[in-house]
Design a protein around this motif. Structure first.
Motif, PDB file in Angstrom:
ATOM      1  N   THR A   1     -12.112   5.011   8.700  1.00 52.02           N
ATOM      2  CA  THR A   1     -11.175   4.584   7.650  1.00 52.02           C
ATOM      3  C   THR A   1     -10.531   3.253   8.025  1.00 52.02           C
ATOM      4  O   THR A   1     -10.421   2.350   7.185  1.00 52.02           O
ATOM      5  CB  THR A   1     -10.095   5.655   7.418  1.00 52.02           C
ATOM      6  OG1 THR A   1     -10.740   6.854   6.967  1.00 52.02           O
ATOM      7  CG2 THR A   1      -9.057   5.213   6.402  1.00 52.02           C
TER       8      THR A   1
ATOM      9  N   TYR B   1     -10.855  -0.180   5.844  1.00 56.91           N
ATOM     10  CA  TYR B   1      -9.693  -0.948   5.380  1.00 56.91           C
ATOM     11  C   TYR B   1      -9.754  -2.380   5.899  1.00 56.91           C
ATOM     12  O   TYR B   1      -9.456  -3.324   5.177  1.00 56.91           O
ATOM     13  CB  TYR B   1      -8.387  -0.270   5.814  1.00 56.91           C
ATOM     14  CG  TYR B   1      -7.843   0.696   4.808  1.00 56.91           C
ATOM     15  CD1 TYR B   1      -6.711   0.401   4.062  1.00 56.91           C
ATOM     16  CD2 TYR B   1      -8.460   1.919   4.590  1.00 56.91           C
ATOM     17  CE1 TYR B   1      -6.213   1.291   3.129  1.00 56.91           C
ATOM     18  CE2 TYR B   1      -7.970   2.822   3.664  1.00 56.91           C
ATOM     19  CZ  TYR B   1      -6.846   2.497   2.936  1.00 56.91           C
ATOM     20  OH  TYR B   1      -6.360   3.372   2.013  1.00 56.91           O
TER      21      TYR B   1
ATOM     22  N   LEU C   1     -12.683  -4.346   4.143  1.00 57.48           N
ATOM     23  CA  LEU C   1     -12.373  -4.684   2.754  1.00 57.48           C
ATOM     24  C   LEU C   1     -11.095  -5.512   2.618  1.00 57.48           C
ATOM     25  O   LEU C   1     -10.764  -5.968   1.524  1.00 57.48           O
ATOM     26  CB  LEU C   1     -12.236  -3.403   1.914  1.00 57.48           C
ATOM     27  CG  LEU C   1     -13.513  -2.581   1.760  1.00 57.48           C
ATOM     28  CD1 LEU C   1     -13.215  -1.263   1.047  1.00 57.48           C
ATOM     29  CD2 LEU C   1     -14.571  -3.370   1.012  1.00 57.48           C
TER      30      LEU C   1
ATOM     31  N   LEU D   1      -7.978  -4.479   2.917  1.00 60.13           N
ATOM     32  CA  LEU D   1      -6.991  -3.727   2.143  1.00 60.13           C
ATOM     33  C   LEU D   1      -5.682  -3.593   2.908  1.00 60.13           C
ATOM     34  O   LEU D   1      -5.677  -3.382   4.114  1.00 60.13           O
ATOM     35  CB  LEU D   1      -7.531  -2.331   1.817  1.00 60.13           C
ATOM     36  CG  LEU D   1      -8.813  -2.282   0.999  1.00 60.13           C
ATOM     37  CD1 LEU D   1      -9.299  -0.850   0.865  1.00 60.13           C
ATOM     38  CD2 LEU D   1      -8.592  -2.900  -0.365  1.00 60.13           C
ATOM     39  N   ASP D   2      -4.582  -3.706   2.183  1.00 57.29           N
ATOM     40  CA  ASP D   2      -3.248  -3.515   2.749  1.00 57.29           C
ATOM     41  C   ASP D   2      -2.501  -2.553   1.837  1.00 57.29           C
ATOM     42  O   ASP D   2      -2.096  -2.921   0.737  1.00 57.29           O
ATOM     43  CB  ASP D   2      -2.510  -4.845   2.852  1.00 57.29           C
ATOM     44  CG  ASP D   2      -1.102  -4.708   3.410  1.00 57.29           C
ATOM     45  OD1 ASP D   2      -0.761  -3.619   3.931  1.00 57.29           O
ATOM     46  OD2 ASP D   2      -0.337  -5.679   3.324  1.00 57.29           O
ATOM     47  N   ILE D   3      -2.327  -1.338   2.308  1.00 60.63           N
ATOM     48  CA  ILE D   3      -1.737  -0.293   1.483  1.00 60.63           C
ATOM     49  C   ILE D   3      -0.288  -0.594   1.128  1.00 60.63           C
ATOM     50  O   ILE D   3       0.182  -0.239   0.057  1.00 60.63           O
ATOM     51  CB  ILE D   3      -1.893   1.087   2.155  1.00 60.63           C
ATOM     52  CG1 ILE D   3      -1.808   2.189   1.129  1.00 60.63           C
ATOM     53  CG2 ILE D   3      -0.915   1.280   3.275  1.00 60.63           C
ATOM     54  CD1 ILE D   3      -2.331   3.512   1.601  1.00 60.63           C
TER      55      ILE D   3
ATOM     56  N   GLN E   1       0.960  -3.435   0.430  1.00 59.71           N
ATOM     57  CA  GLN E   1       0.966  -4.386  -0.679  1.00 59.71           C
ATOM     58  C   GLN E   1       0.819  -3.644  -2.008  1.00 59.71           C
ATOM     59  O   GLN E   1       1.465  -3.993  -2.982  1.00 59.71           O
ATOM     60  CB  GLN E   1      -0.160  -5.404  -0.516  1.00 59.71           C
ATOM     61  CG  GLN E   1      -0.207  -6.443  -1.612  1.00 59.71           C
ATOM     62  CD  GLN E   1      -1.389  -7.389  -1.438  1.00 59.71           C
ATOM     63  OE1 GLN E   1      -2.131  -7.321  -0.474  1.00 59.71           O
ATOM     64  NE2 GLN E   1      -1.558  -8.267  -2.398  1.00 59.71           N
ATOM     65  N   TRP E   2      -0.024  -2.626  -2.044  1.00 56.13           N
ATOM     66  CA  TRP E   2      -0.194  -1.840  -3.271  1.00 56.13           C
ATOM     67  C   TRP E   2       1.126  -1.214  -3.686  1.00 56.13           C
ATOM     68  O   TRP E   2       1.490  -1.220  -4.852  1.00 56.13           O
ATOM     69  CB  TRP E   2      -1.186  -0.712  -3.072  1.00 56.13           C
ATOM     70  CG  TRP E   2      -2.574  -1.092  -2.759  1.00 56.13           C
ATOM     71  CD1 TRP E   2      -3.142  -2.333  -2.810  1.00 56.13           C
ATOM     72  CD2 TRP E   2      -3.602  -0.211  -2.324  1.00 56.13           C
ATOM     73  NE1 TRP E   2      -4.454  -2.279  -2.430  1.00 56.13           N
ATOM     74  CE2 TRP E   2      -4.758  -0.984  -2.132  1.00 56.13           C
ATOM     75  CE3 TRP E   2      -3.663   1.141  -2.076  1.00 56.13           C
ATOM     76  CZ2 TRP E   2      -5.963  -0.433  -1.710  1.00 56.13           C
ATOM     77  CZ3 TRP E   2      -4.849   1.688  -1.657  1.00 56.13           C
ATOM     78  CH2 TRP E   2      -5.990   0.907  -1.485  1.00 56.13           C
TER      79      TRP E   2
END
Length: 178
Positions: free
Chosen positions: A129, A133, A136, A138-140, A142-143
Motif C-alpha cells: 500500500t 501511494y 501514484l 497520492l497524499d491522503i 490533501q484529499w
C-alpha cells in the motif's frame, strides 16, 4: 424488502452501532490529543511503523467498525496508509474471540499458523500500500483538506445526526420487534 430494511436498521445497526460510536469517540480523542506531526516525528521509519501497528493491532480487542475511524484519525495525524492498513487487517482478524474459536476447533498449532499468516499478510499488504501511494503520488491528507468544506454543510451535519439517532434508537426498535 421489508425484512432487509428491518435487519439493516435494526439488528445490524444495533450490532455495529455501539462499536462505530466508540471508534468515532477514540478517533476524536486522537484528533484532539495527538500532535499533527507525531507519527512523522516518531514513526518515520516505514518498517518500524508497520511493525508497531501490527503490535498494537494484534492484542487489542477491536472490531472493523471501531477500527476504521481510528485508522483514519491515525493517517490524518501522519501515519502511513500502509501502517493503518496493517492495523485494520490485524486488529479485527486477531481479536481474542477469533483466536479462541480457532484454537478450540483447530488446535494451538493451527492458531499459531493463523496468527503468523495474518501478521505476514498484513505487513506485506501494508508495505505494498505504501509503495502504491508513493508510486501514484497520492497524499491522503490533501484529499481531506479538499473536502473539509463539505463536512461543514447542513446536509452532512443532518446526516450525522440522523445516523446517531438511528444508532441510539436501534435497541428500542429491536425490543419492539421481539
Amino acid at each position: 424488502m421489508h425484512h432487509g430494511l428491518s435487519y439493516a436498521f435494526g439488528d445490524l445497526l444495533g450490532d455495529i452501532g455501539k462499536w462505530l460510536l466508540l471508534g468515532i469517540v477514540v478517533a476524536g480523542l486522537i484528533s484532539y490529543l495527538v500532535p499533527d506531526d507525531f507519527f512523522l516525528r516518531y514513526m518515520g521509519n516505514e518498517a518500524l511503523s508497520l511493525l508497531i501497528m501490527l503490535g498494537v493491532g494484534i492484542p487489542i480487542y477491536i472490531c472493523a467498525s471501531a477500527s476504521t475511524p481510528v485508522a483514519a484519525a491515525l493517517v490524518l495525524k501522519g501515519l502511513s496508509p500502509g501502517a493503518a492498513l496493517v492495523f485494520l487487517l490485524a486488529g479485527p482478524a486477531t481479536n481474542a474471540a477469533t483466536l479462541t474459536v480457532v484454537a478450540r476447533y483447530f488446535g494451538k498449532q493451527a492458531t499459531m499458523v493463523y496468527l503468523a499468516s495474518i501478521a505476514l499478510a498484513s505487513l506485506a499488504l501494508g508495505w505494498l500500500t505504501n509503495r502504491l501511494y508513493g508510486w501514484l503520488g497520492l497524499d491522503i491528507t490533501q484529499w481531506v483538506n479538499e473536502v473539509s468544506d463539505a463536512t461543514d454543510s447542513m446536509y452532512m451535519q443532518g446526516a450525522a445526526l440522523l445516523l446517531l439517532a438511528l444508532i441510539l434508537t436501534s435497541p428500542l426498535r429491536q425490543k419492539l420487534d421481539d
